[in-house]
Design a protein around this motif. Structure first.
Motif, PDB file in Angstrom:
ATOM      1  N   ALA A  38      33.772  51.596  36.166  1.00 14.74           N
ATOM      2  CA  ALA A  38      32.935  50.867  37.114  1.00 14.74           C
ATOM      3  C   ALA A  38      33.240  49.376  37.054  1.00 14.74           C
ATOM      4  O   ALA A  38      33.374  48.713  38.087  1.00 14.74           O
ATOM      5  CB  ALA A  38      31.463  51.126  36.828  1.00 14.74           C
ATOM      6  N   ASN A  39      33.386  48.861  35.855  1.00 11.39           N
ATOM      7  CA  ASN A  39      33.734  47.452  35.673  1.00 11.39           C
ATOM      8  C   ASN A  39      35.112  47.153  36.249  1.00 11.39           C
ATOM      9  O   ASN A  39      35.324  46.136  36.912  1.00 11.39           O
ATOM     10  CB  ASN A  39      33.670  47.106  34.181  1.00 11.39           C
ATOM     11  CG  ASN A  39      33.790  45.622  33.932  1.00 11.39           C
ATOM     12  OD1 ASN A  39      33.856  44.819  34.852  1.00 11.39           O
ATOM     13  ND2 ASN A  39      33.814  45.263  32.670  1.00 11.39           N
ATOM     14  N   PHE A  40      36.060  48.058  36.013  1.00 11.56           N
ATOM     15  CA  PHE A  40      37.431  47.912  36.526  1.00 11.56           C
ATOM     16  C   PHE A  40      37.440  47.867  38.056  1.00 11.56           C
ATOM     17  O   PHE A  40      38.103  47.022  38.661  1.00 11.56           O
ATOM     18  CB  PHE A  40      38.286  49.080  36.007  1.00 11.56           C
ATOM     19  CG  PHE A  40      39.702  49.117  36.513  1.00 11.56           C
ATOM     20  CD1 PHE A  40      40.648  48.238  36.026  1.00 11.56           C
ATOM     21  CD2 PHE A  40      40.089  50.059  37.460  1.00 11.56           C
ATOM     22  CE1 PHE A  40      41.960  48.283  36.481  1.00 11.56           C
ATOM     23  CE2 PHE A  40      41.388  50.112  37.915  1.00 11.56           C
ATOM     24  CZ  PHE A  40      42.331  49.216  37.419  1.00 11.56           C
ATOM     25  N   VAL A  41      36.685  48.751  38.693  1.00 14.47           N
ATOM     26  CA  VAL A  41      36.627  48.799  40.150  1.00 14.47           C
ATOM     27  C   VAL A  41      35.986  47.529  40.708  1.00 14.47           C
ATOM     28  O   VAL A  41      36.489  46.932  41.666  1.00 14.47           O
ATOM     29  CB  VAL A  41      35.876  50.064  40.637  1.00 14.47           C
ATOM     30  CG1 VAL A  41      35.569  49.993  42.117  1.00 14.47           C
ATOM     31  CG2 VAL A  41      36.685  51.310  40.310  1.00 14.47           C
ATOM     32  N   LEU A  42      34.899  47.092  40.104  1.00 10.28           N
ATOM     33  CA  LEU A  42      34.243  45.866  40.574  1.00 10.28           C
ATOM     34  C   LEU A  42      35.146  44.648  40.413  1.00 10.28           C
ATOM     35  O   LEU A  42      35.275  43.832  41.334  1.00 10.28           O
ATOM     36  CB  LEU A  42      32.928  45.650  39.825  1.00 10.28           C
ATOM     37  CG  LEU A  42      31.786  46.582  40.203  1.00 10.28           C
ATOM     38  CD1 LEU A  42      30.588  46.366  39.287  1.00 10.28           C
ATOM     39  CD2 LEU A  42      31.377  46.379  41.648  1.00 10.28           C
ATOM     40  N   THR A  43      35.777  44.532  39.261  1.00 13.77           N
ATOM     41  CA  THR A  43      36.689  43.412  39.032  1.00 13.77           C
ATOM     42  C   THR A  43      37.872  43.491  39.984  1.00 13.77           C
ATOM     43  O   THR A  43      38.275  42.488  40.571  1.00 13.77           O
ATOM     44  CB  THR A  43      37.177  43.416  37.572  1.00 13.77           C
ATOM     45  OG1 THR A  43      36.044  43.373  36.711  1.00 13.77           O
ATOM     46  CG2 THR A  43      38.067  42.229  37.281  1.00 13.77           C
ATOM     47  N   GLY A  44      38.443  44.684  40.120  1.00 15.10           N
ATOM     48  CA  GLY A  44      39.590  44.869  41.003  1.00 15.10           C
ATOM     49  C   GLY A  44      39.279  44.530  42.445  1.00 15.10           C
ATOM     50  O   GLY A  44      40.071  43.895  43.141  1.00 15.10           O
ATOM     51  N   THR A  46      37.081  42.450  43.472  1.00 19.82           N
ATOM     52  CA  THR A  46      36.895  41.003  43.565  1.00 19.82           C
ATOM     53  C   THR A  46      38.223  40.262  43.612  1.00 19.82           C
ATOM     54  O   THR A  46      38.381  39.315  44.386  1.00 19.82           O
ATOM     55  CB  THR A  46      36.065  40.499  42.365  1.00 19.82           C
ATOM     56  OG1 THR A  46      34.832  41.222  42.327  1.00 19.82           O
ATOM     57  CG2 THR A  46      35.787  39.025  42.472  1.00 19.82           C
ATOM     58  N   ILE A  47      39.183  40.690  42.794  1.00 21.27           N
ATOM     59  CA  ILE A  47      40.449  39.936  42.728  1.00 21.27           C
ATOM     60  C   ILE A  47      41.519  40.436  43.696  1.00 21.27           C
ATOM     61  O   ILE A  47      42.517  39.756  43.899  1.00 21.27           O
ATOM     62  CB  ILE A  47      41.015  39.909  41.291  1.00 21.27           C
ATOM     63  CG1 ILE A  47      41.401  41.300  40.806  1.00 21.27           C
ATOM     64  CG2 ILE A  47      40.055  39.242  40.346  1.00 21.27           C
ATOM     65  CD1 ILE A  47      42.187  41.299  39.519  1.00 21.27           C
ATOM     66  N   LEU A  48      41.304  41.597  44.311  1.00 22.90           N
ATOM     67  CA  LEU A  48      42.305  42.154  45.219  1.00 22.90           C
ATOM     68  C   LEU A  48      42.698  41.199  46.353  1.00 22.90           C
ATOM     69  O   LEU A  48      43.895  41.048  46.629  1.00 22.90           O
ATOM     70  CB  LEU A  48      41.837  43.503  45.773  1.00 22.90           C
ATOM     71  CG  LEU A  48      42.870  44.306  46.539  1.00 22.90           C
ATOM     72  CD1 LEU A  48      44.092  44.596  45.666  1.00 22.90           C
ATOM     73  CD2 LEU A  48      42.249  45.604  47.029  1.00 22.90           C
ATOM     74  N   PRO A  49      41.759  40.527  47.008  1.00 21.48           N
ATOM     75  CA  PRO A  49      42.187  39.585  48.055  1.00 21.48           C
ATOM     76  C   PRO A  49      43.117  38.483  47.527  1.00 21.48           C
ATOM     77  O   PRO A  49      44.076  38.097  48.202  1.00 21.48           O
ATOM     78  CB  PRO A  49      40.870  38.992  48.562  1.00 21.48           C
ATOM     79  CG  PRO A  49      39.831  39.995  48.210  1.00 21.48           C
ATOM     80  CD  PRO A  49      40.300  40.648  46.953  1.00 21.48           C
ATOM     81  N   PHE A  50      42.858  37.990  46.327  1.00 19.86           N
ATOM     82  CA  PHE A  50      43.718  36.964  45.737  1.00 19.86           C
ATOM     83  C   PHE A  50      45.110  37.515  45.444  1.00 19.86           C
ATOM     84  O   PHE A  50      46.112  36.840  45.666  1.00 19.86           O
ATOM     85  CB  PHE A  50      43.095  36.396  44.457  1.00 19.86           C
ATOM     86  CG  PHE A  50      41.787  35.702  44.692  1.00 19.86           C
ATOM     87  CD1 PHE A  50      41.736  34.464  45.311  1.00 19.86           C
ATOM     88  CD2 PHE A  50      40.594  36.302  44.316  1.00 19.86           C
ATOM     89  CE1 PHE A  50      40.527  33.823  45.551  1.00 19.86           C
ATOM     90  CE2 PHE A  50      39.378  35.675  44.544  1.00 19.86           C
ATOM     91  CZ  PHE A  50      39.346  34.434  45.162  1.00 19.86           C
TER      92      PHE A  50
END
Length: 179
Positions: A38-44, A46-50
């Motif tokens: 869940a943490n990995f998906v949320l972090t991913g 968030t940073i995917l657009p960058f």
């Protein structure tokens, strides 16, 4: 970070908090994995657009629509392999009083052989072979190379196979440590 997984497992084992999972029909490893996923998906997310913007600027000729999903697959497999490494280190608390040294050692090896610190091609041949065999390069450097157009489908398939093999090996290791 994944190393906090070993801290969480170590704490649960030392304090006896994992005993509740033995009495319930909940698999402790799957509970810990779903927590981290869940943490990995949320972090991913968030940073995917960058990542997309940086990839488009750094490698404008790379067909991102094709390579981004491949990089995400490797990152996801790498996440599971890394989770299993640090979960297994946490489980070593069954046998060792302190596991911070093991965790630190694996963390340093991962840092050096993932391509995070410096390009792997400048390492001596022996260390390049070791980096190729271990999962760290395949979960960090290869996804980045895919996004930059420096790796192709053959490298993706090789890395995916290596990561899947490591996931299987590490799963057996953590099952053995648990028993």
């Amino acid at each position: 970070t994944h190393s906090s997984e070993s801290d969480t497992v170590e704490k649960d084992l030392k304090k006896g908090d994992f005993l509740g999972f033995i009495a319930r029909p909940i698999n402790y490893m799957l509970f810990r994995l779903s927590n981290r996923a869940a943490n990995f998906v949320l972090t991913g997310t968030t940073i995917l657009p960058f990542i997309i913007v940086i990839s488009l600027v750094s490698a404008p000729n790379t067909p991102l629509i094709f390579f981004l999903p491949l990089a995400l697959v490797l990152a996801s497999l790498g996440f599971v392999a890394s989770f299993e490494i640090y979960y297994s280190i946490g489980l070593l608390t069954f046998w060792l009083e302190e596991v911070w040294g093991v965790k630190r050692g694996i963390g340093i090896i991962a840092w050096l052989l993932s391509g995070s610190m410096f390009p792997l091609h400048i390492l001596p041949n022996t260390l390049q072979i070791l980096a190729q065999a271990l999962p760290f390069k395949h979960q960090a450097a290869v996804p980045a190379q895919l996004l930059l157009g420096q790796a192709g489908i053959a490298q993706f398939l090789e890395s995916a196979l290596i990561l899947v093999a490591w996931i299987g090996i590490l799963y057996m290791v953590q099952k053995w440590i648990w028993k």
